[in-house]
Design a protein around this motif. Structure first.
Motif, PDB file in Angstrom:
ATOM      1  N   LYS A   1       0.855  -1.184   0.000  1.00  9.88           N
ATOM      2  CA  LYS A   1       0.000   0.000   0.000  1.00  9.88           C
ATOM      3  C   LYS A   1       0.897   1.242   0.000  1.00  9.88           C
ATOM      4  O   LYS A   1       1.486   1.590   1.021  1.00  9.88           O
ATOM      5  CB  LYS A   1      -0.914  -0.005   1.220  1.00  9.88           C
ATOM      6  N   GLU A   2       1.005   1.866  -1.163  1.00  6.73           N
ATOM      7  CA  GLU A   2       1.822   3.081  -1.253  1.00  6.73           C
ATOM      8  C   GLU A   2       1.104   4.238  -0.565  1.00  6.73           C
ATOM      9  O   GLU A   2      -0.124   4.277  -0.494  1.00  6.73           O
ATOM     10  CB  GLU A   2       2.083   3.425  -2.727  1.00  6.73           C
ATOM     11  N   TYR A   3       1.906   5.184  -0.079  1.00 10.23           N
ATOM     12  CA  TYR A   3       1.329   6.340   0.600  1.00 10.23           C
ATOM     13  C   TYR A   3       0.703   7.293  -0.425  1.00 10.23           C
ATOM     14  O   TYR A   3       1.331   7.621  -1.431  1.00 10.23           O
ATOM     15  CB  TYR A   3       2.407   7.070   1.401  1.00 10.23           C
ATOM     16  N   PRO A   4      -0.535   7.760  -0.158  1.00 17.50           N
ATOM     17  CA  PRO A   4      -1.163   8.745  -1.057  1.00 17.50           C
ATOM     18  C   PRO A   4      -0.312  10.012  -1.123  1.00 17.50           C
ATOM     19  O   PRO A   4       0.499  10.276  -0.226  1.00 17.50           O
ATOM     20  CB  PRO A   4      -2.517   9.015  -0.383  1.00 17.50           C
ATOM     21  N   PRO A   5      -0.476  10.822  -2.174  1.00 18.53           N
ATOM     22  CA  PRO A   5       0.380  12.001  -2.369  1.00 18.53           C
ATOM     23  C   PRO A   5       0.457  12.922  -1.152  1.00 18.53           C
ATOM     24  O   PRO A   5       1.530  13.400  -0.793  1.00 18.53           O
ATOM     25  CB  PRO A   5      -0.283  12.711  -3.562  1.00 18.53           C
ATOM     26  N   GLU A   6      -0.690  13.188  -0.493  1.00 21.59           N
ATOM     27  CA  GLU A   6      -0.681  14.098   0.653  1.00 21.59           C
ATOM     28  C   GLU A   6       0.134  13.517   1.812  1.00 21.59           C
ATOM     29  O   GLU A   6       0.924  14.219   2.451  1.00 21.59           O
ATOM     30  CB  GLU A   6      -2.118  14.381   1.122  1.00 21.59           C
ATOM     31  N   GLU A   7      -0.078  12.238   2.084  1.00 20.53           N
ATOM     32  CA  GLU A   7       0.645  11.591   3.180  1.00 20.53           C
ATOM     33  C   GLU A   7       2.129  11.476   2.853  1.00 20.53           C
ATOM     34  O   GLU A   7       2.992  11.690   3.716  1.00 20.53           O
ATOM     35  CB  GLU A   7       0.035  10.205   3.435  1.00 20.53           C
ATOM     36  N   TYR A   8       2.427  11.123   1.606  1.00 20.30           N
ATOM     37  CA  TYR A   8       3.823  11.022   1.167  1.00 20.30           C
ATOM     38  C   TYR A   8       4.532  12.364   1.329  1.00 20.30           C
ATOM     39  O   TYR A   8       5.676  12.440   1.776  1.00 20.30           O
ATOM     40  CB  TYR A   8       3.860  10.578  -0.304  1.00 20.30           C
ATOM     41  N   ALA A   9       3.838  13.448   0.978  1.00 13.63           N
ATOM     42  CA  ALA A   9       4.416  14.787   1.089  1.00 13.63           C
ATOM     43  C   ALA A   9       4.728  15.127   2.543  1.00 13.63           C
ATOM     44  O   ALA A   9       5.757  15.745   2.846  1.00 13.63           O
ATOM     45  CB  ALA A   9       3.465  15.819   0.499  1.00 13.63           C
ATOM     46  N   GLU A  10       3.845  14.704   3.466  1.00  8.30           N
ATOM     47  CA  GLU A  10       4.090  14.960   4.888  1.00  8.30           C
ATOM     48  C   GLU A  10       5.334  14.225   5.374  1.00  8.30           C
ATOM     49  O   GLU A  10       6.155  14.783   6.107  1.00  8.30           O
ATOM     50  CB  GLU A  10       2.881  14.519   5.710  1.00  8.30           C
ATOM     51  N   TYR A  11       5.470  12.967   4.962  1.00 11.91           N
ATOM     52  CA  TYR A  11       6.609  12.165   5.402  1.00 11.91           C
ATOM     53  C   TYR A  11       7.925  12.688   4.819  1.00 11.91           C
ATOM     54  O   TYR A  11       8.973  12.611   5.464  1.00 11.91           O
ATOM     55  CB  TYR A  11       6.425  10.700   4.998  1.00 11.91           C
ATOM     56  N   LYS A  12       7.863  13.201   3.606  1.00  7.36           N
ATOM     57  CA  LYS A  12       9.077  13.632   2.907  1.00  7.36           C
ATOM     58  C   LYS A  12       9.345  15.130   3.025  1.00  7.36           C
ATOM     59  O   LYS A  12      10.339  15.631   2.482  1.00  7.36           O
ATOM     60  CB  LYS A  12       8.986  13.248   1.426  1.00  7.36           C
ATOM     61  N   GLY A  13       8.448  15.853   3.723  1.00  6.49           N
ATOM     62  CA  GLY A  13       8.648  17.287   3.900  1.00  6.49           C
ATOM     63  C   GLY A  13       8.451  18.087   2.630  1.00  6.49           C
ATOM     64  O   GLY A  13       9.111  19.102   2.398  1.00  6.49           O
ATOM     65  N   LEU A  14       7.515  17.640   1.777  1.00  7.84           N
ATOM     66  CA  LEU A  14       7.249  18.329   0.514  1.00  7.84           C
ATOM     67  C   LEU A  14       6.065  19.263   0.655  1.00  7.84           C
ATOM     68  O   LEU A  14       5.147  19.019   1.446  1.00  7.84           O
ATOM     69  CB  LEU A  14       6.966  17.297  -0.598  1.00  7.84           C
ATOM     70  N   ASP A  15       6.065  20.323  -0.116  1.00 10.46           N
ATOM     71  CA  ASP A  15       4.974  21.293  -0.127  1.00 10.46           C
ATOM     72  C   ASP A  15       4.020  20.954  -1.264  1.00 10.46           C
ATOM     73  O   ASP A  15       4.325  21.179  -2.434  1.00 10.46           O
ATOM     74  CB  ASP A  15       5.530  22.709  -0.285  1.00 10.46           C
ATOM     75  N   GLN A  16       2.855  20.390  -0.909  1.00  5.16           N
ATOM     76  CA  GLN A  16       1.890  19.965  -1.921  1.00  5.16           C
ATOM     77  C   GLN A  16       1.281  21.139  -2.675  1.00  5.16           C
ATOM     78  O   GLN A  16       0.790  20.989  -3.792  1.00  5.16           O
ATOM     79  CB  GLN A  16       0.763  19.161  -1.274  1.00  5.16           C
ATOM     80  N   THR A  17       1.283  22.320  -2.047  1.00  2.00           N
ATOM     81  CA  THR A  17       0.673  23.483  -2.701  1.00  2.00           C
ATOM     82  C   THR A  17       1.609  24.127  -3.716  1.00  2.00           C
ATOM     83  O   THR A  17       1.190  24.953  -4.524  1.00  2.00           O
ATOM     84  CB  THR A  17       0.284  24.541  -1.650  1.00  2.00           C
ATOM     85  N   LYS A  18       2.862  23.742  -3.664  1.00  2.00           N
ATOM     86  CA  LYS A  18       3.858  24.354  -4.548  1.00  2.00           C
ATOM     87  C   LYS A  18       3.815  23.696  -5.922  1.00  2.00           C
ATOM     88  O   LYS A  18       3.831  22.470  -6.047  1.00  2.00           O
ATOM     89  CB  LYS A  18       5.260  24.207  -3.942  1.00  2.00           C
ATOM     90  N   GLU A  19       3.737  24.502  -6.946  1.00  2.00           N
ATOM     91  CA  GLU A  19       3.716  23.987  -8.323  1.00  2.00           C
ATOM     92  C   GLU A  19       5.066  23.381  -8.682  1.00  2.00           C
ATOM     93  O   GLU A  19       6.113  23.810  -8.184  1.00  2.00           O
ATOM     94  CB  GLU A  19       3.411  25.131  -9.296  1.00  2.00           C
ATOM     95  N   THR A  20       5.030  22.359  -9.543  1.00  2.00           N
ATOM     96  CA  THR A  20       6.276  21.804 -10.055  1.00  2.00           C
ATOM     97  C   THR A  20       7.027  22.870 -10.830  1.00  2.00           C
ATOM     98  O   THR A  20       6.443  23.599 -11.633  1.00  2.00           O
ATOM     99  CB  THR A  20       5.989  20.605 -10.983  1.00  2.00           C
ATOM    100  N   ASP A  21       8.293  23.003 -10.552  1.00  2.00           N
ATOM    101  CA  ASP A  21       9.114  24.021 -11.213  1.00  2.00           C
ATOM    102  C   ASP A  21       9.012  23.849 -12.727  1.00  2.00           C
ATOM    103  O   ASP A  21       9.394  22.807 -13.267  1.00  2.00           O
ATOM    104  CB  ASP A  21      10.571  23.880 -10.765  1.00  2.00           C
TER     105      ASP A  21
END
Length: 462
Positions: free
Chosen positions: A211-231
Protein backbone atom coordinates in the motif's frame (compact mmCIF):
# COMPACT_ATOMS: atom_id res chain seq x y z
CA UNK A 1 7.68 16.80 8.99
CA UNK A 2 6.16 13.50 10.11
CA UNK A 3 8.59 10.62 10.51
CA UNK A 4 8.19 7.87 7.94
CA UNK A 5 6.95 4.80 9.86
CA UNK A 6 9.12 1.73 10.08
CA UNK A 7 7.95 -1.29 8.12
CA UNK A 8 7.83 -4.85 9.39
CA UNK A 9 10.16 -7.33 7.75
CA UNK A 10 7.32 -8.85 5.75
CA UNK A 11 6.18 -5.45 4.55
CA UNK A 12 9.70 -4.82 3.27
CA UNK A 13 9.66 -8.30 1.74
CA UNK A 14 6.40 -7.60 -0.10
CA UNK A 15 7.69 -4.27 -1.45
CA UNK A 16 10.42 -6.11 -3.39
CA UNK A 17 8.86 -9.55 -3.90
CA UNK A 18 8.08 -8.88 -7.56
CA UNK A 19 11.80 -8.57 -8.19
CA UNK A 20 12.02 -12.34 -7.64
CA UNK A 21 10.16 -12.92 -10.89
CA UNK A 22 11.79 -10.05 -12.76
CA UNK A 23 15.25 -11.35 -11.98
CA UNK A 24 14.20 -14.87 -12.86
CA UNK A 25 13.38 -13.52 -16.31
CA UNK A 26 16.55 -11.47 -16.43
CA UNK A 27 18.65 -14.51 -15.44
CA UNK A 28 17.10 -16.55 -18.24
CA UNK A 29 17.92 -13.71 -20.60
CA UNK A 30 21.50 -13.34 -19.34
CA UNK A 31 22.36 -17.04 -19.51
CA UNK A 32 20.50 -17.94 -22.71
CA UNK A 33 20.21 -15.00 -25.12
CA UNK A 34 23.76 -15.46 -26.46
CA UNK A 35 22.92 -19.13 -26.92
CA UNK A 36 19.58 -18.36 -28.61
CA UNK A 37 21.07 -15.76 -30.96
CA UNK A 38 23.98 -18.09 -31.80
CA UNK A 39 21.56 -20.90 -32.60
CA UNK A 40 19.61 -18.50 -34.81
CA UNK A 41 22.78 -17.65 -36.75
CA UNK A 42 24.53 -14.75 -34.95
CA UNK A 43 28.32 -14.66 -35.28
CA UNK A 44 30.34 -14.87 -32.04
CA UNK A 45 32.10 -11.55 -32.70
CA UNK A 46 28.75 -9.85 -33.38
CA UNK A 47 27.11 -10.94 -30.11
CA UNK A 48 28.09 -7.76 -28.20
CA UNK A 49 26.36 -5.67 -30.87
CA UNK A 50 23.14 -7.63 -30.41
CA UNK A 51 23.42 -7.21 -26.65
CA UNK A 52 23.56 -3.42 -27.03
CA UNK A 53 19.77 -3.61 -27.38
CA UNK A 54 19.51 -4.31 -23.64
CA UNK A 55 21.27 -1.24 -22.19
CA UNK A 56 19.95 0.96 -24.99
CA UNK A 57 16.39 0.13 -23.97
CA UNK A 58 17.25 0.89 -20.35
CA UNK A 59 18.83 4.19 -21.33
CA UNK A 60 15.63 5.27 -23.06
CA UNK A 61 12.98 3.72 -20.83
CA UNK A 62 14.08 4.18 -17.23
CA UNK A 63 14.29 8.02 -17.03
CA UNK A 64 10.92 8.33 -18.77
CA UNK A 65 9.26 5.82 -16.47
CA UNK A 66 10.95 7.33 -13.41
CA UNK A 67 9.76 10.83 -14.24
CA UNK A 68 6.22 9.64 -15.03
CA UNK A 69 5.94 7.60 -11.84
CA UNK A 70 6.92 10.63 -9.74
CA UNK A 71 3.77 12.36 -11.03
CA UNK A 72 1.38 9.37 -11.09
CA UNK A 73 -1.29 8.35 -8.62
CA UNK A 74 -4.20 5.95 -9.16
CA UNK A 75 -5.76 2.87 -7.56
CA UNK A 76 -2.52 0.92 -8.05
CA UNK A 77 -0.39 3.65 -6.42
CA UNK A 78 2.49 5.72 -7.77
CA UNK A 79 4.97 3.06 -8.88
CA UNK A 80 2.52 0.14 -9.10
CA UNK A 81 1.00 0.92 -12.54
CA UNK A 82 4.42 0.84 -14.20
CA UNK A 83 5.57 -2.23 -12.31
CA UNK A 84 2.45 -4.14 -13.39
CA UNK A 85 2.34 -2.83 -16.96
CA UNK A 86 5.99 -3.64 -17.58
CA UNK A 87 5.52 -7.14 -16.15
CA UNK A 88 2.68 -7.93 -18.55
CA UNK A 89 4.75 -6.91 -21.60
CA UNK A 90 7.82 -8.72 -20.22
CA UNK A 91 5.89 -11.96 -19.79
CA UNK A 92 4.52 -11.79 -23.35
CA UNK A 93 8.03 -11.08 -24.68
CA UNK A 94 9.43 -14.08 -22.83
CA UNK A 95 6.79 -16.31 -24.37
CA UNK A 96 7.70 -15.09 -27.87
CA UNK A 97 11.51 -14.68 -27.72
CA UNK A 98 12.56 -18.36 -28.05
CA UNK A 99 10.01 -18.93 -30.85
CA UNK A 100 11.71 -16.62 -33.34
CA UNK A 101 12.10 -19.46 -35.84
CA UNK A 102 8.29 -19.78 -36.12
CA UNK A 103 7.96 -16.36 -37.81
CA UNK A 104 10.61 -16.95 -40.45
CA UNK A 105 8.01 -16.33 -43.19
CA UNK A 106 7.24 -12.85 -41.81
CA UNK A 107 10.73 -11.44 -41.23
CA UNK A 108 14.30 -12.74 -40.97
CA UNK A 109 14.45 -14.99 -37.92
CA UNK A 110 17.51 -13.28 -36.45
CA UNK A 111 15.88 -9.86 -36.81
CA UNK A 112 12.79 -11.07 -34.97
CA UNK A 113 14.97 -12.56 -32.24
CA UNK A 114 16.74 -9.23 -31.82
CA UNK A 115 13.43 -7.35 -31.77
CA UNK A 116 11.97 -9.60 -29.08
CA UNK A 117 15.20 -9.31 -27.06
CA UNK A 118 14.92 -5.51 -27.15
CA UNK A 119 11.21 -5.59 -26.24
CA UNK A 120 11.82 -8.06 -23.41
CA UNK A 121 14.65 -6.02 -21.94
CA UNK A 122 12.74 -2.77 -22.36
CA UNK A 123 9.79 -4.16 -20.42
CA UNK A 124 12.15 -5.47 -17.72
CA UNK A 125 13.38 -1.90 -17.36
CA UNK A 126 9.85 -0.51 -17.15
CA UNK A 127 9.22 -2.88 -14.25
CA UNK A 128 12.58 -2.65 -12.50
CA UNK A 129 12.97 1.12 -12.32
CA UNK A 130 9.95 1.82 -10.08
CA UNK A 131 11.04 -0.97 -7.72
CA UNK A 132 14.25 0.96 -6.98
CA UNK A 133 12.28 4.10 -6.15
CA UNK A 134 9.62 2.15 -4.24
CA UNK A 135 12.10 1.04 -1.57
CA UNK A 136 13.21 4.65 -1.04
CA UNK A 137 9.56 5.78 -0.97
CA UNK A 138 8.48 3.27 1.66
CA UNK A 139 11.44 2.89 4.05
CA UNK A 140 12.87 5.41 6.53
CA UNK A 141 16.58 6.12 6.34
CA UNK A 142 17.48 3.67 9.10
CA UNK A 143 15.79 0.82 7.18
CA UNK A 144 17.28 1.72 3.79
CA UNK A 145 20.17 -0.77 4.04
CA UNK A 146 17.72 -3.52 5.02
CA UNK A 147 15.34 -2.55 2.23
CA UNK A 148 17.92 -2.74 -0.54
CA UNK A 149 19.61 -5.80 0.95
CA UNK A 150 16.24 -7.60 1.00
CA UNK A 151 15.74 -6.55 -2.59
CA UNK A 152 19.19 -7.92 -3.42
CA UNK A 153 18.29 -11.24 -1.75
CA UNK A 154 15.07 -11.59 -3.74
CA UNK A 155 16.81 -10.59 -6.96
CA UNK A 156 19.37 -13.32 -6.48
CA UNK A 157 16.86 -15.93 -5.34
CA UNK A 158 15.02 -15.32 -8.60
CA UNK A 159 18.29 -15.47 -10.50
CA UNK A 160 19.07 -18.88 -9.01
CA UNK A 161 15.72 -20.24 -10.16
CA UNK A 162 16.07 -18.73 -13.63
CA UNK A 163 19.64 -19.87 -14.11
CA UNK A 164 19.12 -23.53 -13.22
CA UNK A 165 15.74 -23.94 -14.88
CA UNK A 166 16.98 -25.11 -18.33
CA UNK A 167 19.41 -27.50 -16.63
CA UNK A 168 16.65 -29.01 -14.46
CA UNK A 169 14.28 -29.37 -17.41
CA UNK A 170 17.00 -31.21 -19.33
CA UNK A 171 18.46 -33.41 -16.60
CA UNK A 172 15.43 -34.06 -14.39
CA UNK A 173 12.46 -33.88 -16.75
CA UNK A 174 14.41 -35.11 -19.80
CA UNK A 175 13.37 -32.23 -22.04
CA UNK A 176 15.81 -31.99 -24.97
CA UNK A 177 18.56 -29.37 -24.82
CA UNK A 178 19.57 -29.71 -28.47
CA UNK A 179 17.90 -28.32 -31.56
CA UNK A 180 18.13 -28.24 -35.31
CA UNK A 181 20.11 -25.36 -36.89
CA UNK A 182 18.11 -22.15 -36.79
CA UNK A 183 15.90 -23.24 -33.88
CA UNK A 184 16.03 -23.10 -30.08
CA UNK A 185 16.28 -26.09 -27.74
CA UNK A 186 12.95 -27.14 -26.13
CA UNK A 187 14.46 -26.88 -22.63
CA UNK A 188 15.17 -23.19 -23.24
CA UNK A 189 11.72 -22.57 -24.75
CA UNK A 190 9.92 -24.09 -21.75
CA UNK A 191 12.21 -22.22 -19.35
CA UNK A 192 11.08 -18.94 -20.86
CA UNK A 193 7.41 -19.99 -20.60
CA UNK A 194 7.77 -20.85 -16.91
CA UNK A 195 9.90 -17.79 -16.14
CA UNK A 196 7.44 -15.41 -17.78
CA UNK A 197 4.55 -16.85 -15.78
CA UNK A 198 6.36 -16.57 -12.44
CA UNK A 199 7.45 -13.02 -13.30
CA UNK A 200 3.86 -11.91 -13.79
CA UNK A 201 2.52 -13.65 -10.67
CA UNK A 202 5.23 -12.29 -8.35
CA UNK A 203 4.73 -8.71 -9.58
CA UNK A 204 0.97 -9.00 -9.04
CA UNK A 205 1.75 -10.05 -5.44
CA UNK A 206 3.79 -6.87 -4.81
CA UNK A 207 1.19 -4.59 -6.40
CA UNK A 208 -1.67 -6.11 -4.38
CA UNK A 209 0.22 -6.44 -1.06
CA UNK A 210 2.02 -3.06 -0.98
CA UNK A 211 0.00 0.00 0.00
CA UNK A 212 1.82 3.08 -1.25
CA UNK A 213 1.33 6.34 0.60
CA UNK A 214 -1.16 8.74 -1.06
CA UNK A 215 0.38 12.00 -2.37
CA UNK A 216 -0.68 14.10 0.65
CA UNK A 217 0.64 11.59 3.18
CA UNK A 218 3.82 11.02 1.17
CA UNK A 219 4.42 14.79 1.09
CA UNK A 220 4.09 14.96 4.89
CA UNK A 221 6.61 12.17 5.40
CA UNK A 222 9.08 13.63 2.91
CA UNK A 223 8.65 17.29 3.90
CA UNK A 224 7.25 18.33 0.51
CA UNK A 225 4.97 21.29 -0.13
CA UNK A 226 1.89 19.96 -1.92
CA UNK A 227 0.67 23.48 -2.70
CA UNK A 228 3.86 24.35 -4.55
CA UNK A 229 3.72 23.99 -8.32
CA UNK A 230 6.28 21.80 -10.05
CA UNK A 231 9.11 24.02 -11.21
CA UNK A 232 8.29 24.71 -14.91
CA UNK A 233 12.00 24.76 -15.72
CA UNK A 234 12.09 20.99 -15.24
CA UNK A 235 9.02 20.09 -17.27
CA UNK A 236 9.07 18.54 -20.72
CA UNK A 237 11.95 17.47 -22.93
CA UNK A 238 14.09 20.58 -22.39
CA UNK A 239 13.36 20.46 -18.66
CA UNK A 240 14.81 16.97 -18.50
CA UNK A 241 18.19 18.24 -19.72
CA UNK A 242 18.02 21.12 -17.23
CA UNK A 243 17.44 18.51 -14.56
CA UNK A 244 20.73 16.87 -15.50
CA UNK A 245 22.50 20.08 -14.48
CA UNK A 246 21.35 19.70 -10.88
CA UNK A 247 22.35 16.04 -10.66
CA UNK A 248 23.65 15.33 -7.14
CA UNK A 249 27.44 15.13 -6.95
CA UNK A 250 27.19 11.75 -5.26
CA UNK A 251 25.50 10.39 -8.38
CA UNK A 252 28.25 11.73 -10.63
CA UNK A 253 30.92 10.17 -8.42
CA UNK A 254 29.06 6.86 -8.30
CA UNK A 255 28.88 6.97 -12.11
CA UNK A 256 32.61 6.26 -12.31
CA UNK A 257 32.24 3.18 -10.10
CA UNK A 258 29.22 2.07 -12.11
CA UNK A 259 31.14 2.44 -15.36
CA UNK A 260 33.82 -0.05 -14.35
CA UNK A 261 31.49 -2.53 -12.65
CA UNK A 262 28.84 -2.64 -15.39
CA UNK A 263 31.44 -2.76 -18.16
CA UNK A 264 32.62 -5.95 -16.47
CA UNK A 265 29.14 -7.39 -15.97
CA UNK A 266 28.23 -6.89 -19.61
CA UNK A 267 31.32 -8.81 -20.68
CA UNK A 268 30.41 -11.63 -18.29
CA UNK A 269 26.85 -11.98 -19.60
CA UNK A 270 27.96 -11.97 -23.23
CA UNK A 271 31.10 -14.09 -23.02
CA UNK A 272 30.73 -16.61 -20.19
CA UNK A 273 28.96 -19.14 -22.40
CA UNK A 274 31.58 -19.08 -25.21
CA UNK A 275 34.39 -18.88 -22.61
CA UNK A 276 33.19 -22.01 -20.81
CA UNK A 277 32.51 -23.81 -24.09
CA UNK A 278 36.01 -23.04 -25.45
CA UNK A 279 38.12 -23.04 -22.29
CA UNK A 280 36.48 -25.93 -20.42
CA UNK A 281 34.78 -28.14 -23.02
CA UNK A 282 37.10 -27.23 -25.91
CA UNK A 283 34.10 -26.64 -28.18
CA UNK A 284 33.01 -23.68 -30.33
CA UNK A 285 29.43 -22.39 -30.22
CA UNK A 286 27.36 -21.38 -33.20
CA UNK A 287 24.36 -22.21 -35.33
CA UNK A 288 25.40 -25.86 -35.57
CA UNK A 289 26.68 -26.18 -32.01
CA UNK A 290 27.91 -29.60 -30.86
CA UNK A 291 26.49 -31.52 -27.92
CA UNK A 292 29.49 -30.38 -25.87
CA UNK A 293 28.73 -26.75 -26.60
CA UNK A 294 25.09 -27.26 -25.60
CA UNK A 295 26.21 -28.97 -22.38
CA UNK A 296 28.49 -26.00 -21.72
CA UNK A 297 25.52 -23.68 -22.17
CA UNK A 298 23.53 -25.67 -19.60
CA UNK A 299 26.50 -25.59 -17.20
CA UNK A 300 26.70 -21.80 -17.50
CA UNK A 301 23.16 -21.77 -16.12
CA UNK A 302 24.43 -23.69 -13.09
CA UNK A 303 27.36 -21.27 -12.70
CA UNK A 304 25.07 -18.25 -12.92
CA UNK A 305 22.78 -19.91 -10.37
CA UNK A 306 25.87 -20.38 -8.20
CA UNK A 307 26.90 -16.74 -8.20
CA UNK A 308 23.29 -15.70 -7.62
CA UNK A 309 23.01 -18.10 -4.68
CA UNK A 310 26.22 -16.76 -3.13
CA UNK A 311 24.93 -13.23 -3.71
CA UNK A 312 21.65 -14.08 -1.98
CA UNK A 313 23.48 -15.55 1.01
CA UNK A 314 25.81 -12.56 1.25
CA UNK A 315 22.83 -10.21 0.99
CA UNK A 316 21.46 -11.57 4.27
CA UNK A 317 24.54 -10.19 6.06
CA UNK A 318 25.28 -7.16 3.89
CA UNK A 319 22.95 -4.81 5.78
CA UNK A 320 24.72 -5.58 9.07
CA UNK A 321 28.15 -5.14 7.47
CA UNK A 322 27.12 -1.82 5.93
CA UNK A 323 25.86 -0.59 9.30
CA UNK A 324 29.13 -1.58 10.98
CA UNK A 325 31.75 -0.76 8.33
CA UNK A 326 29.97 1.82 6.20
CA UNK A 327 28.41 1.44 2.76
CA UNK A 328 31.47 2.61 0.85
CA UNK A 329 33.80 0.11 2.53
CA UNK A 330 31.47 -2.81 1.89
CA UNK A 331 30.90 -1.67 -1.70
CA UNK A 332 34.62 -1.43 -2.46
CA UNK A 333 35.50 -4.78 -0.87
CA UNK A 334 32.78 -6.60 -2.80
CA UNK A 335 34.02 -5.20 -6.14
CA UNK A 336 37.63 -6.09 -5.32
CA UNK A 337 36.66 -9.68 -4.54
CA UNK A 338 34.67 -9.86 -7.77
CA UNK A 339 37.56 -8.56 -9.86
CA UNK A 340 39.94 -11.18 -8.48
CA UNK A 341 37.32 -13.87 -9.12
CA UNK A 342 36.94 -12.91 -12.80
CA UNK A 343 40.69 -13.09 -13.38
CA UNK A 344 40.94 -16.47 -11.64
CA UNK A 345 38.70 -18.14 -14.27
CA UNK A 346 41.75 -18.16 -16.57
CA UNK A 347 43.35 -20.89 -14.45
CA UNK A 348 40.49 -23.41 -14.66
CA UNK A 349 40.77 -25.14 -18.05
CA UNK A 350 39.82 -28.52 -19.51
CA UNK A 351 40.43 -31.66 -17.48
CA UNK A 352 39.07 -35.20 -17.49
CA UNK A 353 35.36 -35.86 -17.33
CA UNK A 354 34.11 -36.38 -13.78
CA UNK A 355 30.79 -37.71 -12.53
CA UNK A 356 28.96 -35.11 -10.46
CA UNK A 357 25.99 -35.71 -8.16
CA UNK A 358 23.86 -32.55 -7.94
CA UNK A 359 21.25 -34.21 -5.68
CA UNK A 360 18.42 -33.62 -8.16
CA UNK A 361 20.41 -35.16 -11.03
CA UNK A 362 23.82 -36.51 -11.99
CA UNK A 363 26.01 -35.22 -14.82
CA UNK A 364 29.42 -35.76 -16.39
CA UNK A 365 31.46 -32.57 -16.83
CA UNK A 366 35.16 -31.67 -17.24
CA UNK A 367 36.89 -31.32 -13.86
CA UNK A 368 37.60 -27.62 -14.40
CA UNK A 369 33.87 -26.97 -14.86
CA UNK A 370 33.40 -27.85 -11.19
CA UNK A 371 36.29 -25.56 -10.22
CA UNK A 372 34.60 -22.62 -11.96
CA UNK A 373 32.18 -22.53 -9.02
CA UNK A 374 35.01 -21.05 -6.88
CA UNK A 375 35.18 -17.73 -8.77
CA UNK A 376 31.38 -17.68 -8.75
CA UNK A 377 31.58 -17.07 -4.98
CA UNK A 378 33.50 -13.84 -5.52
CA UNK A 379 31.35 -12.77 -8.45
CA UNK A 380 28.25 -13.36 -6.34
CA UNK A 381 29.59 -11.18 -3.53
CA UNK A 382 30.33 -8.40 -6.05
CA UNK A 383 26.89 -8.73 -7.62
CA UNK A 384 25.19 -8.41 -4.24
CA UNK A 385 27.13 -5.22 -3.55
CA UNK A 386 26.34 -3.75 -6.98
CA UNK A 387 22.61 -4.41 -6.54
CA UNK A 388 22.33 -2.74 -3.14
CA UNK A 389 25.11 -0.38 -2.08
CA UNK A 390 25.02 2.28 -4.84
CA UNK A 391 21.24 2.66 -4.43
CA UNK A 392 21.47 2.87 -0.65
CA UNK A 393 24.18 5.53 -0.99
CA UNK A 394 22.35 7.43 -3.72
CA UNK A 395 18.90 7.45 -2.09
CA UNK A 396 20.20 9.67 0.70
CA UNK A 397 21.20 12.44 -1.72
CA UNK A 398 18.13 12.57 -4.03
CA UNK A 399 15.20 15.00 -3.44
CA UNK A 400 12.12 12.98 -2.46
CA UNK A 401 9.92 14.57 -5.15
CA UNK A 402 12.43 13.58 -7.85
CA UNK A 403 13.29 10.09 -6.57
CA UNK A 404 11.89 8.29 -9.61
CA UNK A 405 13.43 10.47 -12.31
CA UNK A 406 16.87 10.56 -10.70
CA UNK A 407 16.82 6.80 -10.16
CA UNK A 408 15.98 6.59 -13.87
CA UNK A 409 18.80 8.96 -14.79
CA UNK A 410 21.12 6.85 -12.66
CA UNK A 411 20.44 4.05 -15.11
CA UNK A 412 22.60 6.01 -17.58
CA UNK A 413 25.53 4.84 -15.46
CA UNK A 414 24.44 1.26 -16.07
CA UNK A 415 23.47 1.50 -19.74
CA UNK A 416 26.38 3.68 -20.88
CA UNK A 417 29.23 1.30 -20.02
CA UNK A 418 27.29 -1.63 -21.43
CA UNK A 419 26.76 0.15 -24.75
CA UNK A 420 30.47 1.02 -24.92
CA UNK A 421 31.37 -2.55 -24.06
CA UNK A 422 29.07 -3.79 -26.80
CA UNK A 423 30.72 -1.53 -29.35
CA UNK A 424 34.33 -2.42 -28.52
CA UNK A 425 34.28 -5.90 -26.99
CA UNK A 426 33.88 -7.76 -30.28
CA UNK A 427 36.90 -5.99 -31.78
CA UNK A 428 38.97 -6.62 -28.66
CA UNK A 429 38.11 -10.31 -28.82
CA UNK A 430 38.88 -10.56 -32.53
CA UNK A 431 42.04 -8.50 -32.86
CA UNK A 432 43.70 -8.95 -29.47
CA UNK A 433 42.62 -12.39 -28.28
CA UNK A 434 41.98 -14.26 -31.56
CA UNK A 435 38.47 -15.26 -30.50
CA UNK A 436 39.51 -16.72 -27.11
CA UNK A 437 36.61 -15.54 -24.96
CA UNK A 438 38.26 -16.42 -21.63
CA UNK A 439 40.53 -13.37 -21.91
CA UNK A 440 37.46 -11.14 -22.02
CA UNK A 441 36.69 -12.30 -18.47
CA UNK A 442 40.20 -11.23 -17.45
CA UNK A 443 39.43 -7.78 -18.90
CA UNK A 444 36.23 -7.82 -16.82
CA UNK A 445 38.29 -8.55 -13.70
CA UNK A 446 40.63 -5.62 -14.26
CA UNK A 447 37.65 -3.33 -14.83
CA UNK A 448 35.97 -4.48 -11.61
CA UNK A 449 39.13 -3.81 -9.58
CA UNK A 450 39.28 -0.28 -11.00
CA UNK A 451 35.68 0.12 -9.83
CA UNK A 452 36.69 -0.93 -6.31
CA UNK A 453 39.36 1.78 -6.26
CA UNK A 454 36.90 4.37 -7.57
CA UNK A 455 34.55 3.89 -4.64
CA UNK A 456 36.91 5.85 -2.40
CA UNK A 457 36.37 8.99 -4.51
CA UNK A 458 32.63 9.00 -3.70
CA UNK A 459 31.86 11.70 -1.14
CA UNK A 460 29.23 10.61 1.38
CA UNK A 461 28.62 10.61 5.10
CA UNK A 462 27.46 6.98 5.07
Amino acid sequence: MKKLPKLSFWQIWNVSFGFLGIQMGFALQSANVSRILSNLGADLHALPLFWIAAPLMGLIVQPIVGSASDRTWNRFGRRGPYILGGAIVAAISMFLMPNASVVVSVMPVLLFGLFMFALMDGSFNITMQPFRALVADMTPSEQRNLGYSTQSFLINAGAVLGSILPFILTNVLNIANTSDPGTVAPSVIWSFYIGGSILLLSVIWTVLRTKEYPPEEYAEYKGLDQTKETDPRYKGFIGFFRLLRITPKTMLQLAIVQFFSWFALYIMWVYTTPAVSQHVWGEAIGESASQGAQDAGDWVGILFAGYSLFAALFSTQMSKLANQLGRKTVYSITLLIGGIAYISTLFFQGGDMVHLNLLFTQVDVPSSAVMWMIPMIGIGIAWAGILAMPYAILSESIPADKMGVFMGIFNFTIAGPQILSGLVAGSILKYFFDGEAIFMLVIAGVSMILGAISVFFVKTNN
